[in-house]
Design an enzyme around this catalytic site. Structure first.
Site, mmCIF file in Angstrom:
data_model
loop_
_atom_site.group_PDB
_atom_site.id
_atom_site.type_symbol
_atom_site.label_atom_id
_atom_site.label_comp_id
_atom_site.label_asym_id
_atom_site.label_seq_id
_atom_site.Cartn_x
_atom_site.Cartn_y
_atom_site.Cartn_z
ATOM 1 N N LYS A 73 0.861 -0.944 0.067
ATOM 2 C CA LYS A 73 0.014 -0.086 0.089
ATOM 3 C C LYS A 73 0.770 1.190 0.023
ATOM 4 C CE LYS A 73 -4.007 -1.648 2.562
ATOM 5 N NZ LYS A 73 -4.965 -1.567 1.662
ATOM 6 N N ARG A 133 -10.125 -11.648 2.505
ATOM 7 C CA ARG A 133 -10.986 -12.726 1.986
ATOM 8 C C ARG A 133 -10.373 -14.103 2.146
ATOM 9 N NH1 ARG A 133 -11.410 -9.861 -3.887
ATOM 10 N NH2 ARG A 133 -11.203 -8.029 -2.330
#
Ligand code: BES
Ligand code: ZN
Ligand code: ZN
Length: 505
Positions: A283, A357
């Site tokens: 990120k 996820r």
């Protein structure tokens, strides 16, 4: 291995229910409009007398001169000789609904906590709260509004509110029970907030799991913590891959609340990424800054099951908190890796920043073995959900509309905003992989729904399921407002408890 470390949790004010404000130094009263006339709410005759002798005028006139307004959540502070009267606006209607009350009490207690920080305040909430719902709203508002995460410092800060007395003309058993419920729920939300606010060098899978085990030791639940060896043995390939890059090894916490006679089994699954660097899909710096909040879903399910057990709701609830730290190292998982998840399904990892996820899929696959009536998962899952719904509203995706409506009703009763999004066939097809059973991500658009489509593959067909994406509302980067503090919000806890209450039988 670091020395055993106990995470510091915020000391909450003592709360009590009473027919009178007692020795409170700060007394919260309301102001609302009866027609065009501003009317004070909750002012007992002795307070009125005290004000008249101090100012030679009626409290309502003094209040207006000192800036008190009917506008919802406006707060004005009036010093008298012996105490402070805090006048909070309740809006244009003297018949105040619970949500208005909750917000107003939160605004008032936050203001008091900010006055002379460090001075312990003894607060009374005197707003003519006599019904069970009103008393529950008042105690929730008081505890949630007063919360602020104290700086981690060499100097210990005294808690800002020492005690809160909710004044109620009725202390009948239903009112007492509602008071206890509000206290248990708000206290649990505050623990979730603390966990979220603790930085990732202090709160990591091992310490998070231990803190949860200790705190949950106070209620009638069974807590099992799977460490990295147990995860390996059972084949939790998603959690292990995501957590592989960190020296802080992953954990799966399972909490079971199984009261005798419960007929309904609710399973909760929460994302517990204690820090999300993005992994090899690193990120950018500014987006990484708030990523200690990426365990808010895990915090929510653990807090919810604590509150549910403390309330003694008649429902079987199992909570899974999937904990891992998403970092980079020679052992970190790569984009293009194929992972074997719990239960055997394989996943092509298309982006190491889509780690949530993967830890959720493992826990959802495990949850099937519990044969639940309903599975709810909650996660700070996608930036796409924040783009779609903004920072205040959470996304809701479900196996069917009836299940979605159940969650939306519970959320509305709790006062937390959700909005339903669809899971379409086209997005499902986008997950097809050439090298594994599924890819972990799809195309560029509809990211929140793609993530939901991915997760649904791990829930047994025919099981009712809802997915809550709380990436927007989990962490408040702006100023505190109403029930929402700066930093960790504890979003979702109240909805989950409200849902369990609606489902109990
Ligand atoms: N933890 C983030 C999602 C997030 C974003 C939470 C903003 C809170 C605030 C998640 O793991 C993530 O990075 N998701 C990616 C998924 C993408 C790579 C498919 C995203 O949303 O960009
Ligand atoms: Zn990520
Ligand atoms: Zn994440």
């Amino acid at each position: 291995m670091p020395a055993p470390f106990t995470l510091p949790l915020t000391k909450l004010p003592v709360v009590e229910l009473s027919k009178s404000p007692g020795k409170a130094g700060d007394i919260i009263v309301g102001i609302a409009a009866a027609g065009d006339v501003p009317t004070l709410i909750g002012v007992a005759s002795d307070l009125e007398k005290e004000v008249r002798s101090a100012f030679g005028r009626d409290l309502v006139d003094v209040a207006r001169d000192l800036g008190a307004k009917v506008a919802a959540n406006h707060v004005a502070v009036l010093p008298t000789a012996t105490r402070r009267v805090v006048v909070v606006g309740l809006g244009e209607d003297v018949d105040v609904d619970p949500e208005t009350l909750r917000q107003a009490v939160a605004a008032a207690t936050r203001k008091i906590a900010e006055l002379e920080p460090g001075a312990p305040h003894r607060v009374a909430v005197s707003l003519d709260t006599t019904s069970a719902d009103a008393v529950k709203a008042a105690v929730e508002g008081a505890l949630l509004g007063a919360y602020a995460f104290a700086p981690l410092s060499a100097e210990t800060e005294a808690s800002k509110l020492e005690s809160v007395t909710i004044v109620s003309a009725s202390t009948a058993s239903d009112v007492k029970a509602a008071f206890e419920a509000g206290r248990a729920i708000a206290s649990a939300v505050c623990v979730a907030r603390d966990w979220i606010n603790l930085p990732a060098n202090l709160l990591f899978p091992e310490t998070f799991a231990e803190s949860a085990r200790t705190w949950l030791g106070g209620v009638k639940v069974k807590v099992d913590v799977l460490d990295e060896r147990a995860l390996e043995k059972a084949g939790f390939g998603g959690i292990l891959a995501v957590g592989g890059g960190s020296d802080h090894k992953p954990r799966l916490v399972r909490v079971d609340y199984a009261p005798r006679g419960a007929k309904y089994h609710l399973v909760l699954v929460g994302k517990g990424i204690t820090f999300d660097s993005g992994g090899y899909n690193l990120k950018p710096g500014p987006s990484m800054m708030t990523m200690k909040c990426d365990m808010s879903g895990a915090a929510a399910v653990l807090a919810a099951v604590h509150a549910i057990a403390e309330l003694g709701l008649s429902i079987h609830v199992t909570a899974y908190a999937s904990m891992a730290e998403n970092l980079i190292s020679g052992a970190a998982y790569r984009p293009s890796d194929v992972l074997t998840m719990y239960g055997g399904r394989t996943v092509e990892n298309v982006n190491s920043d889509a780690e949530g996820r993967l830890v959720m899929a493992d826990a959802l696959a495990r949850a099937n073995e519990d044969e639940p009536d309903l599975v709810i998962d909650i996660a700070t899952l996608t930036g796409a959900c924040v783009v779609a719904l903004g920072p205040e509203v959470a996304g809701l995706m479900a196996s069917d509309d009836e299940t979605a409506d159940r969650v939306l009703d519970a959320a509305e009763a709790a006062g937390e905003p959700f909005w339903q999004l669809p899971i379409t066939e086209k997005l499902r097809k986008g997950l097809k992989s050439k090298v594994a059973d599924t890819k972990s991500g799809g195309g560029r658009f509809g990211g929140a729904m793609v993530a939901a489509a991915f997760l649904q593959q791990f829930v047994d067909e025919g099981t009712d399921w809802a997915h809550l994406d709380i990436a927007g509302p989990a962490f408040n980067e702006e100023s505190p407002e109403g029930l929402v503090p700066a930093g960790g919000v504890g979003f979702g806890v109240r909805t989950l408890v409200s849902l369990a209450k609606a489902l109990q039988g």
